[in-house]
Each structure stands twice: as C-alpha cells, then as structure tokens.
Enzyme design. Sequence first.
Site, short mmCIF file in Angstrom:
data_model
loop_
_atom_site.label_atom_id
_atom_site.label_comp_id
_atom_site.label_asym_id
_atom_site.label_seq_id
_atom_site.Cartn_x
_atom_site.Cartn_y
_atom_site.Cartn_z
N ASP A 15 0.86 -1.19 0.00
CA ASP A 15 0.00 0.00 0.00
C ASP A 15 0.89 1.23 0.00
OD1 ASP A 15 -2.34 1.64 0.17
OD2 ASP A 15 -2.07 1.82 2.32
N SER A 16 0.28 2.40 -0.20
CA SER A 16 1.04 3.64 -0.15
C SER A 16 1.45 3.98 1.29
CB SER A 16 0.19 4.78 -0.71
OG SER A 16 -0.95 4.96 0.11
N TYR A 47 -0.49 8.35 -2.72
CA TYR A 47 -0.44 7.93 -4.12
C TYR A 47 -1.48 8.69 -4.94
CZ TYR A 47 2.68 3.83 -3.68
OH TYR A 47 3.75 3.00 -3.51
N GLY A 48 -2.62 8.96 -4.31
CA GLY A 48 -3.73 9.58 -5.04
C GLY A 48 -3.42 10.97 -5.57
N CYS A 77 -4.47 -1.43 -1.98
CA CYS A 77 -4.59 -0.01 -2.28
C CYS A 77 -5.46 0.12 -3.53
CB CYS A 77 -3.19 0.55 -2.53
SG CYS A 77 -3.14 2.26 -3.09
N ASN A 78 -6.58 0.80 -3.41
CA ASN A 78 -7.47 0.95 -4.56
C ASN A 78 -6.79 1.76 -5.67
OD1 ASN A 78 -9.20 0.64 -2.03
ND2 ASN A 78 -10.69 0.33 -3.63
N THR A 79 -6.01 2.77 -5.26
CA THR A 79 -5.36 3.64 -6.25
C THR A 79 -4.34 2.84 -7.05
OG1 THR A 79 -5.63 5.41 -4.64
CG2 THR A 79 -4.19 5.85 -6.51
N CYS A 188 -10.95 3.39 -0.47
CA CYS A 188 -9.53 3.66 -0.21
C CYS A 188 -9.21 2.92 1.09
CB CYS A 188 -9.30 5.16 -0.03
SG CYS A 188 -7.64 5.56 0.58
N THR A 189 -8.12 2.18 1.09
CA THR A 189 -7.84 1.33 2.25
C THR A 189 -7.45 2.12 3.49
OG1 THR A 189 -5.61 0.95 1.39
CG2 THR A 189 -7.28 -0.72 0.92
N1 DGL Z 1 -4.68 3.48 0.40
C1 DGL Z 1 -4.79 3.91 -0.94
C2 DGL Z 1 -6.07 3.52 -1.62
O1 DGL Z 1 -6.67 2.53 -1.26
C3 DGL Z 1 -4.19 5.19 -1.42
C4 DGL Z 1 -4.14 6.38 -0.58
C5 DGL Z 1 -3.16 7.34 -1.15
O2 DGL Z 1 -1.97 7.11 -0.94
O3 DGL Z 1 -3.58 8.33 -1.79
O4 DGL Z 1 -6.49 4.14 -2.57
#
Ligand code: DGL
Length: 271
Positions: A15-16, A47-48, A77-79, A188-189
């Site tokens: 994940d980020s 990451y987003g 991580c969804n992103t 988003c996780t």
């Molecule tokens: N945890 C991440 C997700 O599920 C990304 C959050 C991020 O770093 O912007 O999208």
Amino acid sequence: MRKTYDPHAPIAVLDSGVGGIGVLREVKRQLPNEQLLYFGDSANAPYGERPREALLVLIESHAARLLSRCKALVLACNTATAVAAAELRARYPHTPIIGMEPALKPALSVCPHPHILVLATETTLREAKFEALAARFASEAHILPLPAPGLVRLVEAGLGDSAKADAYLRQILAPLGDARPDAVVLGCTHFPFAARAIRRVLGTEIPVFDGATGTARELARQLSTRGLRTPATAPGRVMLTTSAPDRLPLYRLFWKKTATNIVASAQKPLP
Ligand code: DGL
C-alpha cells in the site's frame, strides 16, 4: 525476471502507507499460516496525488522487488490497483496479483435503489476501472463518488479518528446538505481507519463497506487453484516494512489496533 512459485514463500501486501494494514489483518485472519510481508510506501504517500505515469513506474519497481521473494502480491490499495493491476498481471501472468475495488455490490443490499456514497482518492474515481464498475450498477443504485484526499493524509498522520477528521469530513460533505446516503463505500484502504469519524459525521447507524474481506477471499481462492497455499501448520510471521522507517512505530500501532477491531468491517456497526 525471477518468479517465485514456492508455496513456503511469503505473500507481499503493498500500500502507499498504513491503510493496507487493515487488508493485511483480514489476510492474516483468513490465511493464518501464511507468511506475510507488508510494505507501506509512506515516503511516497499519498499515491492519489501523484501523476499516473510516475505512480505506475513506482509501483512496478516495488512489485519487482517484492516478487523476487514472494509468491503473490496483494495491492492493498485501490489507487495502485486502478493504475497498475492490469500492467502487473500482464508482466507476471503466473503470479497471483490481487487488487482492491470499491465494494459497491454488497452495498446494494441495504435497500432498494440505495444512494451510495463512495469515498476514494481522485485517481481511483477518475480511472476507467471505477467508471466501468459504477456503470455496471448504475441501474440499481444512485452512486455518489466523492474524493477525500485529505483523509489519506490525516490517517497517515494517525489522525483518522480525531476532531480534525470530523471537521474535514463535514467540509467535503457540505454540498450534500441534509441528504444522507443509505450506505458508504470506503474505496480507499486508509478510510476504514477513519470509520469512527465517518459515522460520527454521517450517523452511527450508516452501513459502511470496505473491500478487505473480498480481497483476502480472492487471494485464498487464487492460491488454492494454483497450488500455492502454504503447507505450514503453525501461524506464519507477519513482517511490517516501510519506505519511511521513522513511521514504523505507527505501523505497529495500526497493526495492534486492527486486532481490536478498530477497522470497520462490512455492515457491522462499530461498538
Ligand atoms: N490506500 C490507498 C487507496 O486505497 C491510497 C491512498 C493514497 O496514498 O492516496 O487508494
């Protein structure tokens, strides 16, 4: 490119930052004997807020390193999933690469034609993957996508359950007025770590859904069909690693917190 097909090898969870620790917990719950190697890229979070191409290069380099010693990769991580899952699957066709997506389907069950608020990063909501997902359910629900980038930063700072998180949520939800969604999907996780704040602002009874359970289930399924389940009969080790070593105490704290069920599980209201 070396690939590991050894059932004894660990599973990588990426994940980020700290958000994927909630997914890690669910993987541990469903696959207790597997060895798990968590990598949170807090040095490069959020990451987003990164440009797509740069993010893809970053994730590919983490994946190459992790897959040199792991038998499977969970993009917790969804992103990262929206941006890199397809490329990684093409590059490692024999390796289980499991991603996340906003849990829209379970949220449909709350009532007929529900209003579903989807909180995620801008990148996740902008990518074609989410568009396709939303289009699939468009006739059954009213879907309200809402980017909440500030919530990622708050959770990374350990402030997901704080007055600051409440204030931020009130501000981004203001355009909804008095309208209340029937369900919230955490796309988003990081956001399950802000579930208490979300319920404080939207109402304690609101059903909250996240994708961790489904992702862990899909991982278990793919490991089984590929003959990659560990033969170990004792609990496996969990290794927490990060690109920002000064954050490791926070990672440990989040790992402990998930054990006491701070992370919202789908449907169940928090105590
Ligand atoms: N945890 C991440 C997700 O599920 C990304 C959050 C991020 O770093 O912007 O999208």
